[in-house]
Design an enzyme around this catalytic site. Structure first.
Site, mmCIF file in Angstrom:
data_model
loop_
_atom_site.group_PDB
_atom_site.id
_atom_site.type_symbol
_atom_site.label_atom_id
_atom_site.label_comp_id
_atom_site.label_asym_id
_atom_site.label_seq_id
_atom_site.Cartn_x
_atom_site.Cartn_y
_atom_site.Cartn_z
ATOM 1 N N ASP A 34 -1.105 8.644 3.584
ATOM 2 C CA ASP A 34 -1.358 8.092 4.918
ATOM 3 C C ASP A 34 -0.156 8.158 5.845
ATOM 4 O OD1 ASP A 34 -4.016 7.511 4.362
ATOM 5 O OD2 ASP A 34 -3.436 5.687 3.298
ATOM 6 N N ARG A 66 1.407 -1.458 7.472
ATOM 7 C CA ARG A 66 1.749 -0.209 6.773
ATOM 8 C C ARG A 66 2.785 0.628 7.548
ATOM 9 N NH1 ARG A 66 -2.639 3.072 3.706
ATOM 10 N NH2 ARG A 66 -0.646 3.789 2.858
ATOM 11 N N HIS A 100 -11.333 5.743 5.458
ATOM 12 C CA HIS A 100 -10.748 6.958 6.028
ATOM 13 C C HIS A 100 -11.748 8.110 5.932
ATOM 14 C CE1 HIS A 100 -6.528 5.305 4.922
ATOM 15 N NE2 HIS A 100 -6.590 5.374 6.240
ATOM 16 N N CYS A 147 -5.176 10.094 -1.860
ATOM 17 C CA CYS A 147 -4.193 9.198 -1.205
ATOM 18 C C CYS A 147 -2.845 9.177 -1.899
ATOM 19 C CB CYS A 147 -4.665 7.760 -1.202
ATOM 20 S SG CYS A 147 -6.402 7.513 -1.097
ATOM 21 N N ASP A 207 0.802 -1.229 0.000
ATOM 22 C CA ASP A 207 0.000 0.000 0.000
ATOM 23 C C ASP A 207 0.836 1.283 0.000
ATOM 24 O OD1 ASP A 207 -2.850 -0.768 0.071
ATOM 25 O OD2 ASP A 207 -2.276 -1.831 1.904
HETATM 26 C C1 LIG Z 1 -8.230 8.708 1.642
HETATM 27 N N1 LIG Z 1 -7.705 7.378 1.502
HETATM 28 C C2 LIG Z 1 -8.661 6.443 1.061
HETATM 29 C C3 LIG Z 1 -6.373 7.110 1.810
HETATM 30 N N2 LIG Z 1 -5.684 8.026 2.199
HETATM 31 N N3 LIG Z 1 -5.793 5.885 1.757
HETATM 32 C C4 LIG Z 1 -6.212 4.708 1.106
HETATM 33 C C5 LIG Z 1 -5.417 3.511 1.552
HETATM 34 C C6 LIG Z 1 -5.885 2.242 0.937
HETATM 35 C C7 LIG Z 1 -5.130 1.024 1.396
HETATM 36 N N4 LIG Z 1 -5.506 -0.127 0.621
HETATM 37 C C8 LIG Z 1 -5.391 0.726 2.863
HETATM 38 O O1 LIG Z 1 -6.299 -0.021 3.169
HETATM 39 O O2 LIG Z 1 -4.671 1.223 3.722
#
Ligand SMILES: CN(C)C(=N)NCCC[C@H](N)C(=O)O
Length: 254
Positions: A67, A86, A162, A247, A61
């Protein structure tokens, strides 16, 4: 104003990225790389210098670089992701921002905080609670940002991954979201409901231009009708992993 954005190239394990709220569907790695390049090209075409955080190829990811940090003024608050797998992603982001001259602070255990849970507009910083970010993470962020004059406000997030999976803000501060996926639309003054889930996500490129997913044509028309200029990019392979346009970058302003 100098416009720079951190991005991180998708790695070879992208297809193994986490999926929590939607069924898993196969991700095409080559298409994802092309879409990522298209996203980077769109930022550059709009006057943003892009800076690549070194790859973290063991972390599927890692492309979702948003993030890993919250940047406010000259302070970079390195996150402590709510998903254990992560956590190794943050080191490269921290090194990159330190080299750019940012002051570094970190969210510490037991706090967890994902940058995708943090929505900023003017001096207000909304933090989504309920998924990857916890109360301790919010409290630490609030303490770190208080000296910079930011007010941190917690909001519930239970229907999506999120906070910014559910809502983002237009240049004038209007919060947009796809109502079925927003916990408390009435909690946002002047909330604007958009017709598509992928229309919930906008990246502000300047005072009148937003970047959004080409998966949301009806929302695009709605925003253009409000006088915004829209740049649309294909991000389907990232949407399969609950990612979105926000993201894939961290904008550094000033
Ligand atoms: C605002 N969004 C959606 C984000 N900032 N991050 C998405 C992360 C997706 C990753 N597969 C996970 O599940 O962490």
């Amino acid at each position: 104003m100098r416009k720079r954005a951190l991005v991180r190239r998708p790695g070879p394990r992208l297809a193994d990225g986490l999926v929590t709220h939607i069924p898993r569907t196969p991700v095409d790695g080559e298409l994802a790389l092309r879409q990522w390049q298209g996203y980077v090209d769109a930022l550059r075409a709009e006057g943003w210098e892009t800076i690549e955080v070194p790859p973290a190829d063991d972390c599927p990811d890692a492309v979702f670089v948003e993030d890993t940090v919250v940047v406010h003024g000259d302070l970079a608050v390195v996150s402590r992701p709510g998903a254990d797998e992560r956590r190794p992603e943050t080191a490269g982001t921290e090194r990159t921002l330190a080299a750019l001259g940012y002051r570094i602070a970190r969210i510490e255990a037991p706090g967890t905080l994902d940058g995708g849970d943090v929505l900023k507009h003017d001096g207000t910083v909304w933090v989504g609670l309920g998924g990857r970010t916890n109360e301790a993470g919010l409290a630490q962020l609030a303490a770190l940002l208080a000296p910079l004059g930011a007010e941190v406000v917690g909001v519930p997030v239970t229907r999506v991954l999120h906070l910014k999976s559910g809502v983002t803000a237009l240049p004038d501060g209007t919060v947009v979201g796809f109502e079925p996926l927003v916990d408390d639309p009435a909690g946002w003054p002047g909330f604007l409901a958009v017709p598509e889930e992928e229309g919930s996500h906008v990246v502000l490129l300047d005072g009148t231009t937003v970047l959004m997913s080409s998966s949301a044509p009806a929302t695009r028309a709605l925003l253009e009708g409000r006088g915004l200029r829209v740049v649309a990019v294909d991000v389907t392979e990232f949407e399969k992993l609950e990612g979105c346009v926000t993201c894939l970058s961290v904008r550094l302003r000033g």
